[in-house]
Design an enzyme around this catalytic site. Structure first.
Site, mmCIF file in Angstrom:
data_model
loop_
_atom_site.group_PDB
_atom_site.id
_atom_site.type_symbol
_atom_site.label_atom_id
_atom_site.label_comp_id
_atom_site.label_asym_id
_atom_site.label_seq_id
_atom_site.Cartn_x
_atom_site.Cartn_y
_atom_site.Cartn_z
ATOM 1 N N GLU A 309 18.436 39.900 8.452
ATOM 2 C CA GLU A 309 17.596 39.724 9.648
ATOM 3 C C GLU A 309 17.129 41.078 10.173
ATOM 4 O O GLU A 309 17.093 41.302 11.379
ATOM 5 C CB GLU A 309 18.343 38.954 10.736
ATOM 6 C CG GLU A 309 18.681 37.527 10.347
ATOM 7 C CD GLU A 309 19.227 36.724 11.510
ATOM 8 O OE1 GLU A 309 18.609 35.717 11.867
ATOM 9 O OE2 GLU A 309 20.280 37.115 12.053
ATOM 10 N N CYS A 393 18.022 31.236 19.447
ATOM 11 C CA CYS A 393 17.804 32.420 20.282
ATOM 12 C C CYS A 393 16.339 32.607 20.650
ATOM 13 O O CYS A 393 16.006 33.061 21.754
ATOM 14 C CB CYS A 393 18.340 33.670 19.580
ATOM 15 S SG CYS A 393 17.739 33.881 17.891
#
Length: 625
Positions: A309, A393
């Site tokens: 990520e 998120c």
């Protein structure tokens, strides 16, 4: 030169572009997020913890943070667009959070329900302080925007609990996912208590020192077993590597941005808000250049790899499988804002604006109810925004950015008002004890003309600084009453004068379509160009072309045409000439080049942020030329 953010209570966003998004969030997006929070058990986790139950935790270990970010986003938009239903849901959630807090201040429903005996044993992966940070930020926002301090008191109690365990002379440690640091700084500013800022400073400076407290945790096999996959990301060939969570070097030795993109952004945001000394400023400058000059997409997206990520190597910026997480673009926005307020240099505003209008905003649908986690710059039709994620998120994160968008548009300093992004807003300011109302009218980001109207309670001398964007060759000004010609400093027009009621300053930013090329070391973009107009990056979408944009080659020497449209909430589109390659070929996989057939074609490009709002379709930012 230190700038200060203007409190959101002194900013009214009246801009048609952003007001539409904020109203949509109140009416559609945030209520839909609340339904997801309820249906996925996130709120039920707090109910169970409040009741003293054990077991049966729903979702990921960090799910508390999604509730906190949702509350923060609600606070921002409810201040302007009241909704009894949404406010009732917010207050209900706050009550549950307060009831779930333990007597010693600890609050994390995963550990309270599942592993109460293992608190603070796995800082690498378990996100305890990360969740605490978002709780604190939400508490600050609710107090500032809604005048209710109940959630902030919960956050203060939790922060005091953390400070009783960690800090100088106590236990070494910080969260594997940075967030608590910037939240503690916000808490310090909100309460006036410097101890929270100093704890944040200690956490930032101690990260990367050897021996590493993260590395020591590997000896606690029971704790590591809570999330072994996350711990594996810290190992390289079986040896500990702290790059994933920026523990590879002390921050003052950082040069290349590495690891998980969101963690890196939150870390550097906090460091920039510490009033850093020269050595720390140099480190922040080096890492900023690493991101923006070698590891950033044209959209302001960052972090090309889904494996970590985050970041890989210089110029590794693939388009089709770009990760470019929405939260990472939000993080880059916040870091740019922090460095802008630290230095007054417009280069940070340029990147901040790029990330806002492109890399971040693409993460949310026009109606605010669907979201991208990753934001590729090319699609073959396999992408679609979705209502929610298991790891959710991004939805509340982009919502809180939109809700607080006024915070990034302007700042103040001892000299006066700084206008970074000139969209429509009303500001209630005070210079030398004199109340001053400033109204900015514009059609930004599609229109170039900006009018700044000044209404001081009495004549007062101060300076208005107006940013010259990096995409504009010229900004024409009309400011009656200037005794001397406007000066230019760090990318801003500086107009200092005695401002009187009724004074008006006019700015016209040169805004024209531009074809942009990439550094040849970005191999994916060789032989391709991207179209921009003002702060916006454009894309070709099959919906408008009638064929896959991968089959289109643009004539970059032809004059592009900006066209107004009622589609996509009135976004300006750009028509460009070129050629289409036909998908006709001999009955074989390969043949001589002369077998390819072409015809003249015209492509209509749309803003990148608006792609995939009419169904899954092929899309391309970097177009063959």
């Amino acid at each position: 030169m230190r700038l200060r953010s203007i409190p959101l209570s002194q900013i009214q966003v009246v801009d048609p572009f952003w007001s539409r998004y904020q109203r949509a969030l109140v009416e559609l997006g945030l209520p839909a997020q609340f339904r997801q929070i309820v249906e996925t058990g996130r709120l039920r986790n707090f109910e169970r913890a409040a009741a003293g139950e054990r077991g049966d935790f729903d979702g990921y270990r960090f799910n508390d943070s999604d509730v906190y970010k949702w509350i923060e986003a609600c606070a921002y938009v409810l201040a302007k667009y009241p909704s009894e239903t949404l406010q009732r849901d917010v207050l209900h959630a706050i009550d549950l959070i307060a009831e779930a807090q333990m007597p010693d201040g600890y609050l994390n429903t995963y550990f309270q329900l599942m592993h109460p005996e293992m608190r603070w044993r796995n800082l690498i992966a378990m996100h305890e302080m990360y969740c605490a940070g978002h709780l604190i930020e939400a508490g600050v926002a609710v107090l500032e925007c809604l005048g209710d301090r109940k959630l902030l008191d919960v956050g203060i109690k939790f922060a005091d609990h953390i400070a009783s365990i960690f800090g100088p002379g106590k236990r070494r440690g910080a969260c594997g996912h940075q967030e608590i640091e910037l939240a503690l700084i916000k808490l310090s500013d909100a309460t006036g208590d410097p101890k929270y800022r100093e704890l944040a400073r200690w956490m930032i400076e101690d990260r990367g020192q050897r021996p590493s407290y993260f590395e020591k945790e590997f000896a606690d096999t029971e704790a590591i077993a809570l999330c072994p996959a996350a711990a594996d990301l810290l190992l390289h060939k079986g040896q500990y590597s702290g790059e994933y969570l920026q523990d590879h070097l002390p921050i003052r030795e950082h040069s290349d941005v590495v690891g998980h993109a969101v963690r890196a952004m939150y870390f550097y945001i906090a460091a920039a808000q510490l009033e850093p000394d020269a050595e720390l400023r140099d480190a922040l400058s080096r890492t900023w250049k690493s991101v923006t000059e070698r590891r950033m997409y044209i959209t302001g997206g960052i972090g090309p790899s889904g494996d970590n990520e985050g970041f890989t190597t210089d110029y590794d910026l693939p388009n089709l499988n770009a990760y470019a997480e929405t939260c990472a673009a939000v993080g880059l926005t916040l870091w740019g804002s922090a460095l802008l307020n630290l230095t007054g240099n417009s280069e940070y505003a340029d990147v901040m604006e790029r990330a806002i209008y492109n890399g971040a905003l693409a993460g949310i649908s026009l109606d605010t109810t669907h979201y991208f986690y990753a934001n590729p710059l090319e699609s073959r039709g396999g992408n679609a925004r979705v209502p929610w994620f298991g790891c959710a998120c991004c939805p509340p994160n982009i919502a809180r950015l939109i809700g607080s968008i006024g915070r990034y548009a302007a700042s103040i300093s001892e000299e006066g008002l700084w206008i970074h992004i000139p969209f429509g807003m009303e500001l209630d300011l005070n210079f030398s004890g004199v109340p001053v109302r400033v109204q900015i009218d514009s059609g930004y980001p599609f229109e170039s003309k900006v009018v700044v109207s000044v209404e001081p309670a009495s004549p007062i001398e101060f300076e208005i600084r107006f940013r010259i964007p990096d995409w504009a060759d010229n900004v024409e000004t009309e400011i009656p009453g200037l005794e001397a010609e406007a000066e230019y400093s760090d990318g801003y027009i500086c107009a200092r004068k005695l401002w009187k009621p009724g004074d008006v300053a006019k700015f016209d930013i040169e805004m024209r379509p531009r074809w942009i090329s990439a550094d040849p070391r970005v191999r994916d973009n060789l032989g391709r160009s991207a179209m921009t107009l003002g702060p916006l990056v454009y894309a070709a979408e099959e919906t408008d072309l009638g064929f896959a944009p991968q089959l289109f080659a643009a004539d970059t020497a032809a004059e592009p045409e900006v066209i107004q449209s009622s589609k996509l909430e009135g976004a300006s589109m750009i028509r460009v000439a070129g050629e289409r390659i036909f998908e006709t070929f001999p009955d074989q996989l390969y043949a001589e080049t002369q077998a390819l057939e072409y015809e003249e074609a015209v492509a209509t490009l749309i803003p990148y942020y608006a792609w995939c709002n009419r169904g899954s379709t092929s899309m391309q930012v970097w177009i063959r030329t």
